[in-house]
Structure formats: C-alpha cells, structure tokens
Design a protein around this motif. Structure first.
Motif, PDB file in Angstrom:
ATOM      1  N   VAL A  90       9.601  15.177  26.550  1.00  0.00           N
ATOM      2  CA  VAL A  90       8.564  15.381  25.419  1.00  0.00           C
ATOM      3  C   VAL A  90       7.180  15.957  26.396  1.00  0.00           C
ATOM      4  O   VAL A  90       7.275  15.391  27.565  1.00  0.00           O
ATOM      5  CB  VAL A  90       8.135  13.884  25.067  1.00  0.00           C
ATOM      6  CG1 VAL A  90       7.562  12.911  25.782  1.00  0.00           C
ATOM      7  CG2 VAL A  90       6.939  14.368  23.930  1.00  0.00           C
ATOM      8  N   HIS A  91       6.654  16.577  25.838  1.00  0.00           N
ATOM      9  CA  HIS A  91       5.505  17.430  26.667  1.00  0.00           C
ATOM     10  C   HIS A  91       4.347  16.622  26.565  1.00  0.00           C
ATOM     11  O   HIS A  91       3.761  15.851  25.633  1.00  0.00           O
ATOM     12  CB  HIS A  91       5.123  18.655  25.868  1.00  0.00           C
ATOM     13  CG  HIS A  91       4.038  19.329  26.573  1.00  0.00           C
ATOM     14  ND1 HIS A  91       4.212  19.966  27.868  1.00  0.00           N
ATOM     15  CD2 HIS A  91       2.658  19.440  26.394  1.00  0.00           C
ATOM     16  CE1 HIS A  91       2.993  20.622  28.400  1.00  0.00           C
ATOM     17  NE2 HIS A  91       2.083  20.301  27.141  1.00  0.00           N
ATOM     18  N   ARG A  97       9.419  10.768  20.536  1.00  0.00           N
ATOM     19  CA  ARG A  97       8.734  10.653  21.903  1.00  0.00           C
ATOM     20  C   ARG A  97       9.851  10.445  23.091  1.00  0.00           C
ATOM     21  O   ARG A  97       9.582  10.854  24.146  1.00  0.00           O
ATOM     22  CB  ARG A  97       8.261   9.004  22.101  1.00  0.00           C
ATOM     23  CG  ARG A  97       9.266   7.924  21.866  1.00  0.00           C
ATOM     24  CD  ARG A  97       8.569   6.565  21.990  1.00  0.00           C
ATOM     25  NE  ARG A  97       9.441   5.597  21.565  1.00  0.00           N
ATOM     26  CZ  ARG A  97      10.281   4.986  22.472  1.00  0.00           C
ATOM     27  NH1 ARG A  97      10.137   5.160  23.550  1.00  0.00           N
ATOM     28  NH2 ARG A  97      11.164   3.689  22.029  1.00  0.00           N
ATOM     29  N   HIS A  98      11.263  11.051  22.560  1.00  0.00           N
ATOM     30  CA  HIS A  98      12.252  11.242  23.552  1.00  0.00           C
ATOM     31  C   HIS A  98      12.305  13.006  23.704  1.00  0.00           C
ATOM     32  O   HIS A  98      13.272  13.160  24.038  1.00  0.00           O
ATOM     33  CB  HIS A  98      13.573  10.691  23.328  1.00  0.00           C
ATOM     34  CG  HIS A  98      13.562   9.168  22.980  1.00  0.00           C
ATOM     35  ND1 HIS A  98      13.237   8.672  24.109  1.00  0.00           N
ATOM     36  CD2 HIS A  98      13.572   8.373  22.123  1.00  0.00           C
ATOM     37  CE1 HIS A  98      13.159   7.058  23.834  1.00  0.00           C
ATOM     38  NE2 HIS A  98      13.416   7.087  22.728  1.00  0.00           N
ATOM     39  N   GLY A  99      11.724  13.788  23.041  1.00  0.00           N
ATOM     40  CA  GLY A  99      11.524  15.129  23.239  1.00  0.00           C
ATOM     41  C   GLY A  99      12.715  15.936  22.307  1.00  0.00           C
ATOM     42  O   GLY A  99      12.557  15.210  21.060  1.00  0.00           O
ATOM     43  N   MET A 100      13.418  16.585  22.977  1.00  0.00           N
ATOM     44  CA  MET A 100      14.332  17.452  22.075  1.00  0.00           C
ATOM     45  C   MET A 100      15.506  17.371  22.842  1.00  0.00           C
ATOM     46  O   MET A 100      15.660  17.301  24.272  1.00  0.00           O
ATOM     47  CB  MET A 100      13.794  18.915  21.796  1.00  0.00           C
ATOM     48  CG  MET A 100      12.449  19.004  21.020  1.00  0.00           C
ATOM     49  SD  MET A 100      11.884  20.571  20.813  1.00  0.00           S
ATOM     50  CE  MET A 100      10.517  20.458  19.889  1.00  0.00           C
ATOM     51  N   ALA A 101      16.596  17.864  21.976  1.00  0.00           N
ATOM     52  CA  ALA A 101      17.873  18.086  22.501  1.00  0.00           C
ATOM     53  C   ALA A 101      18.455  19.442  21.971  1.00  0.00           C
ATOM     54  O   ALA A 101      18.573  19.590  20.689  1.00  0.00           O
ATOM     55  CB  ALA A 101      19.024  16.799  22.320  1.00  0.00           C
ATOM     56  N   LEU A 102      18.868  20.381  22.523  1.00  0.00           N
ATOM     57  CA  LEU A 102      19.224  21.552  22.339  1.00  0.00           C
ATOM     58  C   LEU A 102      20.616  21.977  22.518  1.00  0.00           C
ATOM     59  O   LEU A 102      21.294  21.984  23.726  1.00  0.00           O
ATOM     60  CB  LEU A 102      18.400  22.789  22.807  1.00  0.00           C
ATOM     61  CG  LEU A 102      19.013  24.108  22.481  1.00  0.00           C
ATOM     62  CD1 LEU A 102      18.438  24.452  21.050  1.00  0.00           C
ATOM     63  CD2 LEU A 102      18.166  25.324  23.132  1.00  0.00           C
ATOM     64  N   PHE A 103      21.594  22.082  21.375  1.00  0.00           N
ATOM     65  CA  PHE A 103      22.882  22.109  21.555  1.00  0.00           C
ATOM     66  C   PHE A 103      23.444  23.526  21.342  1.00  0.00           C
ATOM     67  O   PHE A 103      22.752  24.247  20.285  1.00  0.00           O
ATOM     68  CB  PHE A 103      23.724  21.269  20.529  1.00  0.00           C
ATOM     69  CG  PHE A 103      23.630  19.650  20.999  1.00  0.00           C
ATOM     70  CD1 PHE A 103      24.368  19.113  21.891  1.00  0.00           C
ATOM     71  CD2 PHE A 103      22.363  19.211  20.261  1.00  0.00           C
ATOM     72  CE1 PHE A 103      24.214  17.599  21.665  1.00  0.00           C
ATOM     73  CE2 PHE A 103      22.056  17.897  20.726  1.00  0.00           C
ATOM     74  CZ  PHE A 103      22.979  17.002  21.514  1.00  0.00           C
ATOM     75  N   ASP A 104      24.406  24.234  21.822  1.00  0.00           N
ATOM     76  CA  ASP A 104      24.801  25.524  21.422  1.00  0.00           C
ATOM     77  C   ASP A 104      26.202  25.539  21.247  1.00  0.00           C
ATOM     78  O   ASP A 104      26.854  24.762  21.302  1.00  0.00           O
ATOM     79  CB  ASP A 104      24.282  26.736  22.564  1.00  0.00           C
ATOM     80  CG  ASP A 104      24.997  26.309  23.893  1.00  0.00           C
ATOM     81  OD1 ASP A 104      26.086  26.061  23.889  1.00  0.00           O
ATOM     82  OD2 ASP A 104      24.275  26.714  24.786  1.00  0.00           O
ATOM     83  N   ALA A 105      26.666  26.736  20.614  1.00  0.00           N
ATOM     84  CA  ALA A 105      27.842  26.736  20.023  1.00  0.00           C
ATOM     85  C   ALA A 105      29.219  26.940  21.243  1.00  0.00           C
ATOM     86  O   ALA A 105      30.062  26.875  21.130  1.00  0.00           O
ATOM     87  CB  ALA A 105      28.026  28.139  19.117  1.00  0.00           C
ATOM     88  N   LYS A 106      28.397  27.099  22.630  1.00  0.00           N
ATOM     89  CA  LYS A 106      29.476  27.244  23.641  1.00  0.00           C
ATOM     90  C   LYS A 106      29.730  25.697  24.374  1.00  0.00           C
ATOM     91  O   LYS A 106      30.226  25.901  25.197  1.00  0.00           O
ATOM     92  CB  LYS A 106      28.858  28.261  24.623  1.00  0.00           C
ATOM     93  CG  LYS A 106      28.936  29.627  24.282  1.00  0.00           C
ATOM     94  CD  LYS A 106      28.257  30.727  25.174  1.00  0.00           C
ATOM     95  CE  LYS A 106      28.228  32.027  24.706  1.00  0.00           C
ATOM     96  NZ  LYS A 106      27.570  32.862  25.584  1.00  0.00           N
ATOM     97  N   GLY A 107      29.108  24.975  23.807  1.00  0.00           N
ATOM     98  CA  GLY A 107      29.094  23.454  24.229  1.00  0.00           C
ATOM     99  C   GLY A 107      28.016  23.030  25.107  1.00  0.00           C
ATOM    100  O   GLY A 107      28.021  22.061  25.668  1.00  0.00           O
ATOM    101  N   GLY A 108      26.961  23.943  25.304  1.00  0.00           N
ATOM    102  CA  GLY A 108      25.915  23.644  26.298  1.00  0.00           C
ATOM    103  C   GLY A 108      24.926  22.684  25.622  1.00  0.00           C
ATOM    104  O   GLY A 108      24.777  22.517  24.501  1.00  0.00           O
TER     105      GLY A 108
END
Length: 338
Positions: A272-273, A255-266
């Motif tokens: 949640v939709h 219910r908290h949606g998603m977290a997207l991390f990338d290799a550049k530190g983003g």
C-alpha cells in the motif's frame, strides 16, 4: 508471499506515463449512475409512524458508477468517451449536464421507458450533529435490456473503440454489459486493445479480456472458498487467471496493497502506498481502474500501470465521499515518493 518478482530498477519513472495521460483516450463502457443526495435536518419523530421527519435543506447529483470512472479518467487529464444507458428523465438530464461540464464525451443510448440508474441517499442530522445516511432508494433498469438496445450499445462501443487507446468496463449489474457486449469486448482485446474490467457481480463471465480487477472478497467468490493465508491467495489468483483466460489479474487488497498476477505465472506484490489511514474508501476502486487503464494507454506495463493505480487509489481514500484525483496531485505524489 512466495514467487514475488524482483522489483525493476531500470524502469522509466512513473511520472513519465502520467505526463502522457493527456494524449490518451479511454473508452468507458458501463452503467452510468446518478448519485442523488438529499440533505436535511431532523429533530423529531413523526406521529404517523415511528420514523424521523426530515426537513429538506438541499440536494445534488454526482456522477456515480461507471460515470465516476469516466470522471476519474478526465480528472487525471485523459480524454474519455462514455458509452452507456440514460433515460429521458430528470436524472438523465442532470448526468448529461455533468458530463458536459467535466469535458467527457457522451455516447449514451436512450429510449422510451428507460429510466436512468439512480441511487438516492437521504442524509440528515440535528442542528449540531453530523449528517448520517438514513435511507437509500434505488431506481433503474430491471431485468435484461431489450435486444434492440443491446445491439445499439454494442454498435456505439465498436465505433468509439476505433479512436481509443484502452477500454474500461465498469459493470454494476444494471444491464448495460450483457453477453453481446462481452463478446464485442473479447474481440477488441483479441485485436490488441487493452480491455480492463471491473465487475461487481459478474466477473466470472468476462473471459478473454486483457485485465480483470477484483478485490479480495470478489476473488474469494470467484474461487468459491475462503482465502485465509497468503499462499491461498496466491493459488487463487493464478487459478482465476487461468479460468478467465485474461492476461493479468489485479487484486486490490485495501491496507495490504495489491497483487498483480499474469498469464505467465508471474506475481507482483505491491505494498500500500503511504502510511496515512484511509478517510473514506468510497469510489476508490473507480480511481484505481481509471489510473490503471490510463497507465496501459500511455504505454506502461501491467506493473507500471498497477503502481500508478496504487498511488492514485491512496490519494482517493484520503478524500471524503466519492472523489476524483487530479493528474497534478498524482504527479506531486510520484515526485515526492522518489
């Protein structure tokens, strides 16, 4: 959360990527599971033992595990080839028929003594009551596969990857994805083919792939500590990206949606939709990884693919049981959300 990337306002509509799904091919690598359901009625206790007697009414087999991921790709209109292991047995034959009916290309390895991975669930209730799951019986491979079968699976993957726009790995721990397979997947990722991994028990072994998709409890297991605050989750996400040497990490958070991390530190935080409460979360992760891989195959960024997957997952949890989401459903939701 800190360090959230600003939302892009000039990105192409997500619907454009969904419309391109039908022209993309995904290679599914993983454990092909027969979800076997037995339905019955019960109204008394056995005199032989303190157990309920179930009178059989009906039964059915559904595509489960990695097979359900393939079914979701196909339902979203993508082309899909499934590589895995099937026995020459009743459940293997049932899965082959279901693959054919769904329009999924199957490249399965079979051998004498191989048993199809099967989860048999017995659901029963009284005449006027809702059926409840009473028992689950699991059958399938025990221990690592013989070297000959492992080599055969790798060869199938290398061949099928030549025509693929993305690879999805659905590892349920049934033995299809061993170290030889992981090394082959690393090579595909290094050559520029997006390789997206969902592994229930062994995500830490999947170094060097494109994207890994743990849920929040799996992320905690990867770092070996509880994540009590948003700051701790952010720290853990960046730590796992470095540890796995992946390009991106998609953490599903219910219910908290998603977290997207990338290799550049983003970091990209995706709420949640929708506002509806989930009906059933069974199989939602399969829908998420299927939509995410198709988003990448269609040319979307990690953020675009994650947002597509977020909407698809929200649709999946509104359906009871293991369910798929059709591309038209996704398009309707995307257009309505504008």
């Amino acid at each position: 959360m800190a360090a959230v990337l600003p939302a892009r306002v000039t990105a192409p509509p997500l619907a454009q990527y969904a419309l391109a799904f039908a022209r993309r091919r995904v290679l599914l690598v993983g454990d092909l599971v027969a979800d076997h359901y037995i339905y019955g009625q019960t109204d008394r206790v056995s005199r032989e033992a303190p157990v309920l007697i179930v009178r059989h009414e009906s039964s059915e087999v559904k595509l489960g595990g990695g097979a359900n991921v393939a079914a979701n790709v196909r339902s979203l209109s993508g082309q899909v080839t499934a590589v895995g292991l099937l026995g020459v047995d009743e459940m293997g034959r049932a899965l082959r028929k279901l693959f054919a009916e769904a329009g999924i290309e199957l490249s399965a390895v079979s051998a004498k003594g191989v048993e199809t991975e099967t989860k048999t669930r017995i659901l029963a209730g009284g005449v006027n009551t809702t059926r409840q799951q009473m028992l689950r019986l699991d059958r399938g491979q025990r221990g690592p596969l013989p070297p000959k079968l492992r080599r055969a699976l790798v060869k199938r993957v290398e061949e099928a990857a030549k025509d693929a726009d993305a690879v999805v790995v659905s590892d349920y721990g049934a033995g299809v994805v061993g170290e030889e397979m992981r090394e082959a997947l690393r090579k595909l990722a290094a050559d520029g083919l997006p390789v997206c991994v969902d592994s229930r028990y062994s995500l830490s072994a999947f170094t060097g792939v494109t994207v890994c998709k743990p849920n929040e409890p799996e992320l905690q297991s990867l770092v070996g500590r509880a994540l009590r605050t948003e700051e701790e989750l952010v720290e853990a996400g960046h730590e796992v990206v470095r540890k796995l040497k992946c390009q991106a990490l998609l953490v599903t958070r219910g219910r908290h949606g998603m977290a997207l991390f990338d290799a550049k530190g983003g970091l990209d935080v995706i709420p949640v939709h929708g506002a509806k409460e989930a009906v059933d979360v069974t199989g939602a992760g399969d829908t998420v990884i299927a939509a995410f891989s198709l988003g990448l195959a269609a040319g979307g960024s990690f953020g675009d693919a994650a947002r597509l997957a977020n909407v698809a997952g929200a649709l999946a949890v509104q359906k009871p049981g293991t369910a798929t989401v059709a591309r038209d459903e996704l398009l309707g939701e995307l257009r309505g959300a504008r």
